[in-house]
Design a protein around this motif. Structure first.
Motif, PDB file in Angstrom:
ATOM      1  N   VAL A   3       0.901  -1.115   0.009  1.00  0.00           N
ATOM      2  CA  VAL A   3      -0.085  -0.144   0.022  1.00  0.00           C
ATOM      3  C   VAL A   3       0.846   1.295   0.018  1.00  0.00           C
ATOM      4  O   VAL A   3       0.847   2.122  -0.784  1.00  0.00           O
ATOM      5  CB  VAL A   3      -0.980   0.114   1.123  1.00  0.00           C
ATOM      6  CG1 VAL A   3      -1.656   1.339   1.481  1.00  0.00           C
ATOM      7  CG2 VAL A   3      -2.084  -0.973   1.093  1.00  0.00           C
ATOM      8  N   PHE A   4       1.842   1.246   0.874  1.00  0.00           N
ATOM      9  CA  PHE A   4       2.797   2.372   0.657  1.00  0.00           C
ATOM     10  C   PHE A   4       3.433   2.714  -0.680  1.00  0.00           C
ATOM     11  O   PHE A   4       3.716   3.671  -0.969  1.00  0.00           O
ATOM     12  CB  PHE A   4       3.794   2.200   1.911  1.00  0.00           C
ATOM     13  CG  PHE A   4       4.689   3.471   2.006  1.00  0.00           C
ATOM     14  CD1 PHE A   4       4.347   4.681   2.142  1.00  0.00           C
ATOM     15  CD2 PHE A   4       6.345   3.166   2.275  1.00  0.00           C
ATOM     16  CE1 PHE A   4       5.083   5.615   2.634  1.00  0.00           C
ATOM     17  CE2 PHE A   4       6.896   3.972   2.498  1.00  0.00           C
ATOM     18  CZ  PHE A   4       6.725   5.405   2.509  1.00  0.00           C
ATOM     19  N   ARG A   5       3.969   1.420  -1.021  1.00  0.00           N
ATOM     20  CA  ARG A   5       4.561   1.624  -2.584  1.00  0.00           C
ATOM     21  C   ARG A   5       3.578   2.142  -3.525  1.00  0.00           C
ATOM     22  O   ARG A   5       4.040   2.940  -4.175  1.00  0.00           O
ATOM     23  CB  ARG A   5       4.933   0.284  -2.791  1.00  0.00           C
ATOM     24  CG  ARG A   5       4.995   0.011  -4.313  1.00  0.00           C
ATOM     25  CD  ARG A   5       6.174   0.619  -5.045  1.00  0.00           C
ATOM     26  NE  ARG A   5       7.609   0.211  -4.366  1.00  0.00           N
ATOM     27  CZ  ARG A   5       8.664   1.047  -4.234  1.00  0.00           C
ATOM     28  NH1 ARG A   5       8.516   2.397  -4.847  1.00  0.00           N
ATOM     29  NH2 ARG A   5       9.635   0.467  -4.059  1.00  0.00           N
ATOM     30  N   ASN A   6       2.322   1.804  -3.427  1.00  0.00           N
ATOM     31  CA  ASN A   6       1.315   2.231  -4.225  1.00  0.00           C
ATOM     32  C   ASN A   6       1.058   3.904  -3.957  1.00  0.00           C
ATOM     33  O   ASN A   6       1.073   4.565  -4.802  1.00  0.00           O
ATOM     34  CB  ASN A   6       0.030   1.536  -4.088  1.00  0.00           C
ATOM     35  CG  ASN A   6       0.173   0.246  -4.889  1.00  0.00           C
ATOM     36  OD1 ASN A   6      -0.071   0.441  -6.202  1.00  0.00           O
ATOM     37  ND2 ASN A   6       0.319  -0.967  -4.203  1.00  0.00           N
ATOM     38  N   LEU A   7       1.127   4.060  -2.628  1.00  0.00           N
ATOM     39  CA  LEU A   7       0.814   5.619  -2.600  1.00  0.00           C
ATOM     40  C   LEU A   7       2.013   6.490  -2.876  1.00  0.00           C
ATOM     41  O   LEU A   7       1.665   7.405  -3.276  1.00  0.00           O
ATOM     42  CB  LEU A   7       0.835   5.827  -0.852  1.00  0.00           C
ATOM     43  CG  LEU A   7      -0.680   5.052  -0.306  1.00  0.00           C
ATOM     44  CD1 LEU A   7      -0.618   5.402   1.320  1.00  0.00           C
ATOM     45  CD2 LEU A   7      -1.790   6.106  -0.811  1.00  0.00           C
ATOM     46  N   ILE A   8       3.086   6.066  -2.598  1.00  0.00           N
ATOM     47  CA  ILE A   8       4.305   6.852  -3.165  1.00  0.00           C
ATOM     48  C   ILE A   8       4.432   6.914  -4.742  1.00  0.00           C
ATOM     49  O   ILE A   8       4.732   8.021  -5.338  1.00  0.00           O
ATOM     50  CB  ILE A   8       5.787   6.414  -2.743  1.00  0.00           C
ATOM     51  CG1 ILE A   8       6.187   5.214  -3.105  1.00  0.00           C
ATOM     52  CG2 ILE A   8       5.722   6.618  -1.057  1.00  0.00           C
ATOM     53  CD1 ILE A   8       7.543   4.706  -2.517  1.00  0.00           C
ATOM     54  N   ASN A   9       3.889   5.726  -5.400  1.00  0.00           N
ATOM     55  CA  ASN A   9       3.839   5.820  -6.903  1.00  0.00           C
ATOM     56  C   ASN A   9       2.532   6.858  -7.384  1.00  0.00           C
ATOM     57  O   ASN A   9       2.756   7.539  -8.217  1.00  0.00           O
ATOM     58  CB  ASN A   9       3.489   4.332  -7.509  1.00  0.00           C
ATOM     59  CG  ASN A   9       4.689   3.711  -7.285  1.00  0.00           C
ATOM     60  OD1 ASN A   9       5.883   4.169  -7.296  1.00  0.00           O
ATOM     61  ND2 ASN A   9       4.686   2.379  -7.300  1.00  0.00           N
ATOM     62  N   ILE A  10       1.457   6.749  -6.645  1.00  0.00           N
ATOM     63  CA  ILE A  10       0.325   7.846  -7.002  1.00  0.00           C
ATOM     64  C   ILE A  10       0.863   9.111  -6.706  1.00  0.00           C
ATOM     65  O   ILE A  10       0.290  10.195  -7.421  1.00  0.00           O
ATOM     66  CB  ILE A  10      -0.664   7.507  -6.052  1.00  0.00           C
ATOM     67  CG1 ILE A  10      -1.344   6.113  -6.563  1.00  0.00           C
ATOM     68  CG2 ILE A  10      -1.782   8.639  -6.131  1.00  0.00           C
ATOM     69  CD1 ILE A  10      -2.474   5.519  -5.482  1.00  0.00           C
ATOM     70  N   PHE A  11       1.354   9.437  -5.661  1.00  0.00           N
ATOM     71  CA  PHE A  11       1.829  10.878  -5.181  1.00  0.00           C
ATOM     72  C   PHE A  11       3.187  11.162  -5.506  1.00  0.00           C
ATOM     73  O   PHE A  11       3.984  11.951  -4.867  1.00  0.00           O
ATOM     74  CB  PHE A  11       1.693  11.100  -3.557  1.00  0.00           C
ATOM     75  CG  PHE A  11       0.250  11.161  -3.414  1.00  0.00           C
ATOM     76  CD1 PHE A  11      -0.988  12.067  -3.958  1.00  0.00           C
ATOM     77  CD2 PHE A  11      -0.467  10.169  -2.554  1.00  0.00           C
ATOM     78  CE1 PHE A  11      -2.311  11.811  -3.660  1.00  0.00           C
ATOM     79  CE2 PHE A  11      -1.765   9.936  -2.487  1.00  0.00           C
ATOM     80  CZ  PHE A  11      -2.669  10.871  -2.859  1.00  0.00           C
ATOM     81  N   ASN A  12       3.857  10.360  -6.636  1.00  0.00           N
ATOM     82  CA  ASN A  12       5.367  10.975  -6.721  1.00  0.00           C
ATOM     83  C   ASN A  12       5.727  12.101  -7.085  1.00  0.00           C
ATOM     84  O   ASN A  12       7.046  12.300  -6.972  1.00  0.00           O
ATOM     85  CB  ASN A  12       5.960   9.607  -7.877  1.00  0.00           C
ATOM     86  CG  ASN A  12       5.188  10.135  -9.253  1.00  0.00           C
ATOM     87  OD1 ASN A  12       4.426  11.016  -9.350  1.00  0.00           O
ATOM     88  ND2 ASN A  12       5.478   9.331 -10.283  1.00  0.00           N
ATOM     89  N   ASN A  13       4.584  13.094  -7.472  1.00  0.00           N
ATOM     90  CA  ASN A  13       5.094  14.606  -7.881  1.00  0.00           C
ATOM     91  C   ASN A  13       5.596  15.153  -6.530  1.00  0.00           C
ATOM     92  O   ASN A  13       6.196  16.301  -6.623  1.00  0.00           O
ATOM     93  CB  ASN A  13       4.203  15.227  -8.614  1.00  0.00           C
ATOM     94  CG  ASN A  13       2.804  14.921  -8.085  1.00  0.00           C
ATOM     95  OD1 ASN A  13       2.452  14.048  -7.292  1.00  0.00           O
ATOM     96  ND2 ASN A  13       1.913  16.006  -8.375  1.00  0.00           N
ATOM     97  N   TYR A  14       5.241  14.781  -5.322  1.00  0.00           N
ATOM     98  CA  TYR A  14       5.776  15.354  -4.057  1.00  0.00           C
ATOM     99  C   TYR A  14       6.663  14.654  -3.482  1.00  0.00           C
ATOM    100  O   TYR A  14       7.225  15.015  -2.272  1.00  0.00           O
ATOM    101  CB  TYR A  14       4.603  14.801  -2.977  1.00  0.00           C
ATOM    102  CG  TYR A  14       3.192  15.702  -3.251  1.00  0.00           C
ATOM    103  CD1 TYR A  14       2.938  17.233  -3.032  1.00  0.00           C
ATOM    104  CD2 TYR A  14       1.811  15.107  -4.063  1.00  0.00           C
ATOM    105  CE1 TYR A  14       1.603  17.609  -3.176  1.00  0.00           C
ATOM    106  CE2 TYR A  14       0.795  15.704  -4.289  1.00  0.00           C
ATOM    107  CZ  TYR A  14       0.703  16.801  -3.828  1.00  0.00           C
ATOM    108  OH  TYR A  14      -0.498  17.423  -4.314  1.00  0.00           O
ATOM    109  N   ILE A  15       7.482  13.857  -4.286  1.00  0.00           N
ATOM    110  CA  ILE A  15       8.725  13.232  -3.634  1.00  0.00           C
ATOM    111  C   ILE A  15       9.817  13.418  -4.733  1.00  0.00           C
ATOM    112  O   ILE A  15       9.780  13.430  -5.735  1.00  0.00           O
ATOM    113  CB  ILE A  15       8.518  11.895  -3.866  1.00  0.00           C
ATOM    114  CG1 ILE A  15       7.120  11.421  -2.969  1.00  0.00           C
ATOM    115  CG2 ILE A  15       9.627  10.892  -3.294  1.00  0.00           C
ATOM    116  CD1 ILE A  15       6.585   9.888  -3.197  1.00  0.00           C
ATOM    117  N   THR A  16      10.934  13.786  -3.983  1.00  0.00           N
ATOM    118  CA  THR A  16      12.133  13.977  -4.707  1.00  0.00           C
ATOM    119  C   THR A  16      12.721  12.744  -5.378  1.00  0.00           C
ATOM    120  O   THR A  16      12.512  11.739  -4.770  1.00  0.00           O
ATOM    121  CB  THR A  16      13.364  14.739  -3.849  1.00  0.00           C
ATOM    122  OG1 THR A  16      13.705  13.831  -2.879  1.00  0.00           O
ATOM    123  CG2 THR A  16      12.850  16.020  -3.366  1.00  0.00           C
ATOM    124  N   PRO A  17      13.498  12.610  -6.356  1.00  0.00           N
ATOM    125  CA  PRO A  17      14.167  11.614  -7.045  1.00  0.00           C
ATOM    126  C   PRO A  17      14.968  10.820  -5.941  1.00  0.00           C
ATOM    127  O   PRO A  17      14.981   9.431  -5.690  1.00  0.00           O
ATOM    128  CB  PRO A  17      14.896  11.935  -8.098  1.00  0.00           C
ATOM    129  CG  PRO A  17      14.057  12.918  -8.717  1.00  0.00           C
ATOM    130  CD  PRO A  17      13.733  13.765  -7.315  1.00  0.00           C
TER     131      PRO A  17
END
Length: 107
Positions: free
Chosen positions: A75-89
């Motif tokens: 679930v966490f992996r899916n969340l970071i993929n969904i909201f990846n524009n809020y995460i730096t590379p």
């Protein structure tokens, strides 16, 4: 279909109903654990902040059976993929490594 299931279904329409129910149950568990109610973006940002600051994902896998811990990591992996524009590379790469490490330790 509740908010959690609808949210997951929106981004992962290919999931079977059984998987969708398990994911929504774990998303609800994480939301309740952090007292957020239904707020996937804020939950994601909070989980990311803790993971980056502590360099682990123990806050996600602290309690539960091994399959529940793995579901929460998924679930966490899916969340970071969904909201990846809020995460730096760089943070995305760190989170990816932390999730992989936790999955290896759970087995």
């Amino acid at each position: 279909m509740d908010n959690y299931s609808a949210f997951i279904k929106q981004f992962r329409p290919e999931l079977a109903n059984k998987t969708l129910n398990q994911y929504s149950k774990q998303l609800r568990y994480l939301s309740d654990a952090y007292g957020l109610g239904f707020n996937p973006l804020q939950l994601t940002l909070d989980l990311i902040d803790i993971a980056i600051n502590e360099l682990n994902v123990k806050h996600i896998t602290l309690q539960g059976l091994p399959y529940e811990k793995n579901l929460r990591l998924a679930v966490f992996r899916n969340l970071i993929n969904i909201f990846n524009n809020y995460i730096t590379p760089k943070d995305y790469e760190t989170l990816d490594s932390l999730i992989l490490e936790a999955k290896i330790k759970n087995f």
